[in-house]
Scaffold this motif. Structure first.
Motif, short mmCIF file in Angstrom:
data_model
loop_
_atom_site.label_atom_id
_atom_site.label_comp_id
_atom_site.label_asym_id
_atom_site.label_seq_id
_atom_site.Cartn_x
_atom_site.Cartn_y
_atom_site.Cartn_z
N VAL A 419 0.92 -1.32 0.06
CA VAL A 419 -0.04 0.21 -0.26
C VAL A 419 0.82 1.21 -0.06
O VAL A 419 2.29 1.62 0.86
N LEU A 420 0.60 1.67 -1.01
CA LEU A 420 1.37 3.15 -1.59
C LEU A 420 0.98 4.11 -0.60
O LEU A 420 -0.38 4.55 -1.33
N MET A 421 0.74 5.02 0.14
CA MET A 421 0.32 6.60 0.40
C MET A 421 1.27 7.69 0.11
O MET A 421 2.34 7.93 0.97
N SER A 422 0.05 8.87 -0.60
CA SER A 422 0.80 10.03 -0.59
C SER A 422 0.10 11.51 0.29
O SER A 422 -1.13 11.07 0.07
N GLY A 423 0.45 12.07 1.10
CA GLY A 423 -0.22 12.96 1.69
C GLY A 423 0.02 13.97 1.03
O GLY A 423 -0.53 15.12 1.90
N GLY A 424 1.03 14.53 0.10
CA GLY A 424 2.16 15.03 -0.08
C GLY A 424 2.79 16.03 0.45
O GLY A 424 3.64 14.07 1.37
N PHE A 425 3.77 16.41 0.46
CA PHE A 425 5.43 16.29 1.08
C PHE A 425 5.30 17.80 1.43
O PHE A 425 4.71 18.91 1.88
N THR A 426 5.98 17.75 2.73
CA THR A 426 6.79 18.86 4.06
C THR A 426 7.70 18.97 3.17
O THR A 426 8.18 18.52 3.58
N PRO A 427 8.16 20.53 3.19
CA PRO A 427 8.74 21.29 2.93
C PRO A 427 9.67 21.28 4.20
O PRO A 427 9.52 21.41 5.49
N ALA A 428 10.88 20.49 4.36
CA ALA A 428 12.48 20.11 5.22
C ALA A 428 13.21 21.22 5.68
O ALA A 428 14.46 22.22 5.31
N VAL A 429 12.37 22.05 6.24
CA VAL A 429 12.81 23.06 6.68
C VAL A 429 13.50 23.95 8.63
O VAL A 429 13.71 24.22 8.57
N HIS A 430 13.72 21.71 8.05
CA HIS A 430 14.55 22.13 10.05
C HIS A 430 15.51 22.94 9.80
O HIS A 430 15.99 23.50 11.30
N LEU A 431 16.30 23.32 9.11
CA LEU A 431 17.84 23.97 9.24
C LEU A 431 17.14 25.24 8.91
O LEU A 431 18.13 26.71 10.00
N PHE A 432 16.65 25.50 8.70
CA PHE A 432 16.23 27.55 8.82
C PHE A 432 15.76 27.54 9.43
O PHE A 432 15.69 28.87 10.13
N SER A 433 14.75 26.86 10.05
CA SER A 433 13.92 27.05 11.36
C SER A 433 15.32 27.10 12.36
O SER A 433 15.37 28.61 13.36
N GLN A 434 16.57 25.76 12.54
CA GLN A 434 17.65 25.67 13.43
C GLN A 434 18.25 27.58 13.46
O GLN A 434 18.77 27.87 14.28
#
Lengths: 998, 108
Positions: A419-434
């Motif tokens: 079963v493949l699922m996709s709810g869309g993509f979340t930008p990886a803003v971790h370093l930006f936030s850090q």
């Protein structure tokens, strides 16, 4: 054969280079270029572990750093055992030995799975509720007695190695103009633009091969070449231009002032690492500009049993197919609210995976991706939902239905093994936030995107919300050009289908009894949608509190796949929008970092360097016991024939007082104070007056800090009108020099004085006792040692054993004494000569313990033992030293502060007790033998010894109004009863000081 | 890790420095007890610009003053001991190597 699910061709693996590896004791074959995850999937292995809390069977959710489930322990040998590695990032090597975690006796049959049935006990806040739970016998909670031991065994991740890490770790500081984090299309384009503009450029990527999405789009072409080939040529060009290209390197922390920490894996992928090769390297990079090109992470859909092995993110399946040539199943149901998964379905279809159904929760999906899927004959259910799956150890069917409000109708079981699922993509803003950049919520796409940067930084590609190869390349190019003042290059892209429609957050409708199903949000910490709703029902409104209460996002993956779904579910339950609920804070590190990498070379001997005196070797050879004083190793005592500390000290003290003893005082801090205003400078830094101290004379100096408290002491000798040899306490040397420099540079800059630390240059041999002069006389040249020519508290320059010396006549024992300063390089030889004389005359070498005892017998204080930062000269009985006529010195103004002249201050006194018991240092002192609980203590014991000279115990103490209590009895309450002590003078021995002048 | 602009050596990593507390605290030894207590112990904890003392401990060894924004941790200025606190922060020395030998060495 590397597995029946391996495609015949394609991917970034080398089928001609087979690799044998072991997983849970079974031997498998993989290919060069595989990860542990891709190699196992090629053999159809989906079940790879058990979950943290419920011991649910788990498989691969993702293909990269965000993987929450597939954690393993890799063992090279007993010491080289590393738990909690993401199998999606473990590179295969010949002989790799990996094991699943958190399952017993086997991952297929796990006793702990009973937790899944007991799950009503483990709802959100379980830990907190248990902490607060009923008290068991003896006052401890049920937690400590019952729950914790059981839970600790049942829950948790891998086990740490039991032996010290034998590997070593490298560390590099680097500077560059442009640092690019992420080596996908955006990152490579940014690095190329910067490097072509002639800037010092660095680019890192967590994967062994640079390219990111360029490696998972084989049909796409960039600048007329296959995307992967373009990536390879970009890397080659970067290297040619002198850029630093770092694969296998995770940018894990973004700190102040564009300081970015990277960790580079150097040997973990090798079957036979070179002996002594560093395992990892910590890069500490200071960049003028940072381009973040960290991509995006696909979101799971939240539906019941979405954690079963075989349920996987759609983009992960794309990566397994294109990057590693693996079909993750034979028959797939694709559940997607985003267009991208249609293309994945088509690629899998072409590779021979039967697409049983595409389920799209969107009521009316449309667009070229959907058209292409329908044209290929793939069945699509629009407005659909998944209300669960069948199968426990591996999915066997998806329960597909039609959405009907919050519920679902028309259930149907669609058989499948994937079963493949996709709810869309979340930008990886971790370093930006850090980096303290402000995130901005984009309502149209329901995403958090980088807003205003807080540092010299920009974001490009999917982490900035751009979608598709062309947009990533363009964004990267523009960012690289802006960062370097170079040209934004255009890259022509064909064969990519960058549809970016749709996406959903939160749960899919399922209409089942919510108390009986588990729809997972945080897979690693086993947090379900139900838990988050429960937390809101129990009154938690802030997402930060929901996070801590449910532990969502708090596992080692820091919620890379779960945070946005958790936020949406909490927002839904609160009836608020996402930005109203807020976002939890991203913290370093992005992925777990080994302690070895952070420690680098700072371990063992180098963690805290050990300082040894030139005489250390002699003391060691004589069997001395050592004690640590700051970083120094000091000879503590010199036991003879099995003596204990007490016996050795008694012998050393008696011999020193009767004959002589020699002592290594090299650790004393030494500062040379030079210049026309040197005396005036010392006048202002010490309480004493120095102007009238003659050349060739010494004085005991007391140094205060500005609040008026004793901070250091030591003997100061005047070598010339403009030259002083200042000694400090062993531990205080750097602090005193810093303090002197501070006042010299900032308060008294008009004084012409220069300060030089000479601690390491001069070694010191203290020669103490009635025969001290007899010991030194034949060794010294050019100095008349007679009492008339060289009185107590004098200093002479000359030679000893042919070596220059600064010879002090001083005493810290109360005996006739000298301190022989010689250049450190010659100290061992001079010590040998002095020792030969001492031994011949019947003297001893003594250590720090005897030094302490002898000075205590004389009532000499040790700064840091008798003082604690709240003690004035008068408290110590040294008020007479204070040069009150001087207009100013550091601390002078404070000595008249109300608190420092108030009655009732603690004063230094001696204590005498009956019997032989020695008081406990630090023990409290009270006026009565049986103080009430909580009663005020009037002082404390600072030093206590058995005095070999007097044959009785002695102690020094700080006692309120102590000097006025002389002759009276105070009490030292101890567990066995209060010990009476008589207050006496702190000078126990030779109160007149006659022995000094022998 | 901060990048601290030493007025003698240029920008250097925080590891080389020691903070030495607030700057421009006059050593007012003639003050009354309350005034002297304030000199010794009373400090602001500003949100925003702070003037503080640093020592380039593992470098030139010099004390100097700097303006730092406690919110962003950005350095707005650094200046030598005895110089007045800048009103308008001048630009911070940018990544330049210290120009030793160009007459800019710290004076004794």
């Amino acid at each position: 054969m590397s597995g029946q699910h391996r495609t015949p061709r394609g991917g970034r693996i080398d089928r001609a280079r087979p690799i044998r590896f072991t997983f849970d004791g079974h031997v498998y074959e993989g290919c060069h270029g595989d990860t542990l995850a891709s190699a196992l999937l090629a053999h159809g292995v989906h079940l790879v572990g058990r979950s943290f809390k419920y011991h649910r069977p788990r498989g691969f959710l993702a293909a990269g750093a965000e993987e929450p489930n597939a954690l393993c322990t890799v063992t090279r040998d007993r010491a080289r055992t590393e738990p909690n590695l993401r199998m999606t990032q473990v590179e295969l090597y010949d002989g790799l030995d990996a094991a699943s975690q958190n399952s017993w006796p086997a991952r297929g049959f796990d006793v702990g799975a009973i937790n899944d049935l007991l799950s009503p006990l483990f709802a959100a806040g379980f830990y907190y509720k248990t902490f607060m739970g009923p008290r068991a016998v003896g006052g401890t909670t049920m937690w400590a007695k019952l729950f914790e031991p059981v839970i600790r065994r049942a829950a948790g991740l891998g086990r740490p190695p039991t032996e010290a890490d034998p590997d070593h770790y490298a560390n590099r500081f680097a500077h560059c103009d442009v640092l690019v984090v992420g080596g996908g299309p955006a990152g490579l384009a940014a690095a190329l633009a910067a490097a072509r503009a002639g800037r010092r450029t660095m680019v890192c990527d967590e994967n062994p091969e640079m390219g990111g999405a360029l490696l998972t789009h084989p049909a796409a072409e960039v600048d007329g070449r296959p995307a992967a080939a373009w990536a390879a040529s970009a890397v080659e060009e970067l290297r040619r231009l002198g850029a630093t290209v770092l694969p296998r390197t995770q940018g894990f922390g973004y700190y102040n002032h564009n300081f970015v920490a990277l960790t580079e894996r150097l040997t973990d992928h090798l079957a036979h690492p070179a002996a002594g090769a560093p395992r990892e390297r910590l890069w500490q990079v200071r960049a003028r500009h940072v381009v973040l090109a960290t991509g995006a992470t696909e979101r799971p859909l939240v539906f019941p049993d979405n954690d079963r092995p075989g349920v996987m993110l759609a983009d992960a399946a794309r990566a397994f197919l294109h990057r590693w040539g693996v079909k993750p199943g034979t028959e797939a149901v694709v559940v997607t609210a985003h267009d991208a998964a249609y293309r994945t379905a088509l690629d899998l279809h072409r590779a021979g995976v039967r697409i049983a159904r595409i389920v799209d929760p969107r009521p009316r999906p449309a667009g070229p991706a959907l058209d292409a899927a329908r044209a290929a004959g793939l069945p699509v259910t629009a407005g659909g939902t998944v209300i669960g799956v069948k199968g426990s150890l591996r999915v066997s069917a998806a329960l597909v239905a039609r959405s009907a409000g919050a519920g679902a109708t028309d259930h149907e079981a669609v058989p499948c093994d994937l079963v493949l699922m996709s709810g869309g993509f979340t930008p990886a803003v971790h370093l930006f936030s850090q980096s303290r950049g402000k995130l901005r919520f984009d309502a149209a796409t329901q995403r958090y995107l980088p807003g205003d940067a807080a540092q010299a930084q920009s974001s490009a590609g999917a982490c900035a919300g751009a979608w598709g190869l062309a947009a990533a390349l363009d964004g990267g190019s523009a960012a690289g050009a802006a960062a370097s003042g170079g040209e934004a290059l255009r890259h022509a892209v064909s064969g990519d289908h960058p549809e970016d429609g749709g996406g959903t957050l939160g749960t899919l409708p399922h209409g089942r009894d919510p108390s009986r199903v588990k729809a997972f949000v945080d897979f690693q910490n086993d947090v379900t949608a139900k838990d988050i709703k429960l937390a809101v029902r129990e009154g938690f409104k802030s997402i930060e509190h929901v996070k801590r209460y449910t532990t969502t996002g708090m596992a080692t993956d820091q919620g890379k796949t779960s945070n946005m779904n958790a936020l949406a579910i909490a927002a839904g339950a609160l009836g608020r929008t996402l930005p109203e609920v807020g976002l939890t804070t991203f913290r370093q590190p992005y992925t777990p970092v080994t302690f070895g990498t952070l420690a680098g070379a700072a371990r063992d001997e180098l963690f805290d360097p050990v300082r040894r005196t030139p005489i250390h070797g002699w003391a060691e050879a004589r069997g001395a016991r050592f004690e640590d004083v700051g970083q120094w190793k000091r000879a503590w005592y010199f036991p003879v024939a099995g003596e204990d500390l007490h016996a050795a000290v008694a012998r050393e003290v008696r011999a020193t007082r009767e004959v002589a003893g020699i002592f290594d005082a090299s650790t004393l801090g030494k500062i040379e104070v030079v210049g026309p205003d040197a005396a005036e400078f010392l006048n202002r830094l010490y309480v004493n007056s120095w102007s009238k101290l003659g050349v060739g004379r010494c004085r005991y100096g007391l140094m205060l800090n500005e609040p008026g408290f004793v901070m250091d002491d030591g003997v100061v000798g005047r070598l010339a009108l403009d030259r002083f040899h200042v000694t400090t306490t062993t531990g205080g040397a750097p602090r005193v020099l810093h303090h002197m420099e501070d006042y010299l540079q900032t308060e008294f800059p008009e004084l012409r004085v220069w300060l030089t630390s000479v601690t390491e240059q001069w070694a010191v041999i203290a020669v103490q006792g009635p025969r001290a002069r007899a010991i030194l006389e034949p060794l010294v040249e050019g100095i008349d040692l007679s009492s008339g020519a060289f009185p107590h508290m004098a200093i002479r320059e000359g030679a000893i054993c042919g070596v220059p010396t600064r010879l002090f006549r001083v005493s810290f024992t109360g005996e006739l004494g000298f301190e022989v300063n010689v250049p450190s390089d010659h100290a061992a030889a001079v010590w040998d000569a002095v020792w030969a004389r001492t031994e011949a005359l019947g003297g001893v070498a003594y250590g720090t313990e005897s030094m302490h005892v002898m000075r205590a017998e004389k009532g000499y204080v040790i700064v840091g033992q008798e003082t604690d930062g709240t003690v004035t000269p008068d408290d110590l009985g040294l008020g007479g030293m204070v040069g009150r006529a001087k207009p100013d010195f550091v601390g002078r103004r404070s000595l008249s502060r109300p608190d420092l002249v108030a009655p009732g201050r603690k004063q230094l006194v001696g204590l005498r007790t009956e019997g032989t018991a020695v008081l406990e240092e630090g023990a409290q002192i009270t006026p009565v033998p049986d103080p009430k609980r909580g009663a005020h203590a009037i002082g404390h014991v600072t030093s206590a010894y058995a005095s070999p000279t007097l044959g009785v115990p002695i102690a020094l103490a700080l006692v309120e109004n102590g000097r006025a209590l002389t002759g009276q009895t105070v009490y030292v309450p101890m567990p066995g009863g209060a010990i009476p002590a008589r207050v006496v003078s702190p000078v126990f021995y030779d109160a007149e000081g006659e022995r000094l002048h022998g | 890790m901060l990048l601290i602009p030493c007025p003698y050596c240029g920008p250097r990593p925080e590891l080389e420095f020691r903070n030495a507390g607030h700057a421009h605290i006059a050593r007012a030894t003639a003050a009354d007890d309350q005034g002297w207590a304030e000199t010794l112990f009373y400090r602001d904890n500003p949100k925003g610009v702070i003037a503080e003392r640093w020592r380039h401990f593992s470098g030139c060894g010099r004390f100097f003053n700097a303006l730092r924004d406690t919110v962003s941790d950005g350095f707005l200025a650094s200046y030598r001991v005895g110089e007045p606190r800048p009103a308008a922060p001048p630009p911070i020395p940018e990544g330049e190597a210290p120009r030793i030998g160009a007459g800019e060495e710290p004076r004794p």
